[in-house]
Motif scaffolding. Structure first.
Motif, short mmCIF file in Angstrom:
data_model
loop_
_atom_site.label_atom_id
_atom_site.label_comp_id
_atom_site.label_asym_id
_atom_site.label_seq_id
_atom_site.Cartn_x
_atom_site.Cartn_y
_atom_site.Cartn_z
N GLN A 1 49.66 31.94 -32.44
CA GLN A 1 51.06 31.71 -32.81
C GLN A 1 51.74 33.05 -33.11
O GLN A 1 51.83 33.46 -34.26
CB GLN A 1 51.12 30.81 -34.05
N ALA A 2 52.18 33.72 -32.05
CA ALA A 2 52.84 35.03 -32.25
C ALA A 2 54.34 34.93 -32.01
O ALA A 2 55.13 35.43 -32.79
CB ALA A 2 52.22 36.08 -31.34
N ASN A 3 54.69 34.27 -30.90
CA ASN A 3 56.11 34.23 -30.52
C ASN A 3 56.32 33.01 -29.62
O ASN A 3 55.60 32.84 -28.63
CB ASN A 3 56.46 35.53 -29.77
N ILE A 4 57.29 32.18 -29.95
CA ILE A 4 57.52 30.94 -29.17
C ILE A 4 57.84 31.26 -27.72
O ILE A 4 57.49 30.51 -26.82
CB ILE A 4 58.65 30.08 -29.82
N ARG A 5 58.48 32.43 -27.48
CA ARG A 5 58.84 32.76 -26.10
C ARG A 5 57.59 33.04 -25.25
O ARG A 5 57.58 32.76 -24.06
CB ARG A 5 59.78 33.98 -26.08
N ILE A 6 56.55 33.57 -25.89
CA ILE A 6 55.30 33.79 -25.15
C ILE A 6 54.70 32.43 -24.78
O ILE A 6 54.30 32.20 -23.63
CB ILE A 6 54.29 34.62 -26.01
N ILE A 7 54.69 31.50 -25.72
CA ILE A 7 54.10 30.18 -25.48
C ILE A 7 54.91 29.44 -24.40
O ILE A 7 54.34 28.84 -23.49
CB ILE A 7 54.01 29.37 -26.80
N GLU A 8 56.24 29.53 -24.49
CA GLU A 8 57.08 28.85 -23.49
C GLU A 8 56.86 29.41 -22.08
O GLU A 8 56.83 28.65 -21.11
CB GLU A 8 58.57 29.00 -23.87
N SER A 9 56.69 30.72 -22.00
CA SER A 9 56.50 31.30 -20.68
C SER A 9 55.16 30.86 -20.07
O SER A 9 55.05 30.68 -18.86
CB SER A 9 56.62 32.83 -20.72
N ILE A 10 54.17 30.65 -20.92
CA ILE A 10 52.86 30.20 -20.42
C ILE A 10 52.93 28.73 -19.99
O ILE A 10 52.36 28.34 -18.96
CB ILE A 10 51.77 30.38 -21.52
N ALA A 11 53.64 27.92 -20.78
CA ALA A 11 53.80 26.49 -20.42
C ALA A 11 54.46 26.40 -19.04
O ALA A 11 54.03 25.62 -18.18
CB ALA A 11 54.64 25.79 -21.48
N LYS A 12 55.47 27.22 -18.84
CA LYS A 12 56.19 27.22 -17.56
C LYS A 12 55.26 27.66 -16.42
O LYS A 12 55.21 27.04 -15.36
CB LYS A 12 57.37 28.20 -17.68
N ARG A 13 54.52 28.72 -16.71
CA ARG A 13 53.62 29.28 -15.70
C ARG A 13 52.58 28.24 -15.25
O ARG A 13 52.25 28.12 -14.07
CB ARG A 13 52.94 30.51 -16.30
N PHE A 14 52.07 27.44 -16.18
CA PHE A 14 51.06 26.42 -15.84
C PHE A 14 51.71 25.07 -15.51
O PHE A 14 51.01 24.08 -15.33
CB PHE A 14 50.04 26.26 -16.98
N LYS A 15 53.04 25.04 -15.46
CA LYS A 15 53.79 23.81 -15.16
C LYS A 15 53.36 22.66 -16.08
O LYS A 15 53.12 21.53 -15.65
CB LYS A 15 53.61 23.40 -13.68
#
Ligand code: ACO
Length: 325
Positions: A251-265
């Motif tokens: 849990q560092a930054n929500i934008r990092i998590i969102e970008s990964i969710a997008k990347r893995f669809k």
């Protein structure tokens, strides 16, 4: 033999520091912190609290949740980058507080610490050396913070999470991937306080006793290595991201998590997020999240989970496991 999590626990210090509180200390504001990081508030250790106090409380609660006798614990690993002291280990202090006979050591891998410690605890059991291992991620990050540096003081918080590992009937550990890239050591560092640069009046004046971080570089690094390490454990487990029931990211930054969710669809519902409440508690984020997901009833027997960490070292890694409680 299947080896999994028998119980979980966590502890967060009582004192809350909000974004508005920080806006009174440095040139920042709630809106900037929320939109750039997702963090709303974080917990801060009391003056008389240290990492081992948080670790001990998380450990007690994990042992209770596992429903075992504390004397069954044969090894304690504390993942931390903010130990009570350089020596002795924080794990030894926790062992004494628990009043048990057990081996104990600290593990230093910054925010990836819990993923490293989980794999290490699992390996001791797999090798037949110990039967039950207590794995703790605990941090008093705010003790390392320069409260005049708005680039770091808004991000971090204090807390601890713990799991008891042991033999389970089903599920448990499936795969792990651990990586270090020391060429990026300077991107996140406390320059003074170790053998390279002991604390001196000069290092205090130069603020080298505080954490120094290149936020932009760490962000880029995280977005790059996160998919790499997740793909590695998915491949080892012979599954795809669609088969994962819950991702438990650092849990560092929500934008990092969102970008990964997008990347893995994948939808954000499949990513556990509690950074709005606690900020980045380094090695403690993942075990706190596992404990909260467990206690909220979000984990069902047979669920496939991927825990992913990245941080100082630089280090990164993942563990793929099946929920067996
Ligand atoms: N409030 C207001 N403005 C700020 C703040 C703040 N707290 N901090 C920086 N700014 C300003 C900057 O000065 C800059 O202004 P400028 O454009 O006039 O130069 C602007 O905001 C943008 O700064 P960036 O650094 O580009 O902001 P970014 O969007 O990268 O966000 C952040 C910064 C939140 C630190 C981000 O880079 C990040 O989250 N990085 C990852 C950090 C991380 O995860 N570290 C922990 C690793 S885990 C471990 O091992 C401990």
């Amino acid at each position: 033999m299947k080896i999994g999590i028998l119980g979980t626990g966590s502890y967060l210090p009582e004192k809350v520091l909000t974004n508005d509180d920080l806006a009174k200390m440095v040139d920042t504001n709630d809106e900037w912190i929320r939109t750039r990081t997702g963090i709303i508030e974080r917990r801060i250790v009391a003056e008389d609290e240290a990492t081992s106090d948080l670790a001990y409380k998380a450990a007690k609660s994990a042992i209770e949740d596992a429903g075992i006798n504390k004397d069954e614990i044969e090894l304690i690993i504390v993942a931390t980058m903010t130990p009570d002291h350089v020596t002795p280990s924080t794990a030894a202090i926790v062992q004494d507080r628990l009043g048990i006979r057990a081996a104990a050591f600290d593990l230093s891998a910054a925010c990836t610490g819990f993923v490293y410690a989980y794999t290490t605890g699992y390996s001791f059991i797999r090798a037949g050396i110990y039967k039950k291992v207590l794995v703790i991620g605990a941090e008093a990050m705010t003790r390392t913070i320069d409260w005049e540096d708005r680039g770091t003081c808004i991000l971090f918080g204090d807390g601890a999470g713990a799991v008891v590992l042991g033999e389970t009937d089903s599920g448990g550990f499936i795969a792990s991937n651990l990586v270090a890239d020391g060429s990026g050591a300077c991107e996140l560092m406390i320059p003074s306080g170790g053998s390279r640069k002991p604390v001196s009046i000069e290092t205090i004046k130069n603020k080298e006793i505080y954490m120094q971080m290149n936020g932009r570089e760490i962000f880029k690094f995280a977005v790059k290595v996160f998919p790499e390490t997740v793909e590695n454990v998915l491949e080892q487990g012979n599954i795809t991201a669609d088969d994962v029931d819950l991702f438990i990211p650092h849990q560092a930054n929500i934008r990092i998590i969102e970008s990964i969710a997008k990347r893995f669809k994948q939808s954000m519902d499949k990513f556990y997020v509690n950074l709005q409440k606690y900020g980045n508690t380094s090695a403690a984020t993942i075990p706190i999240a596992i404990d909260e997901a467990n206690k909220e009833g979000r984990l069902k027997k047979g669920d496939k989970l991927v825990a992913v960490g990245f941080g100082g070292g630089l280090t990164y890694g993942s563990v793929l496991f099946e929920w067996s409680k």
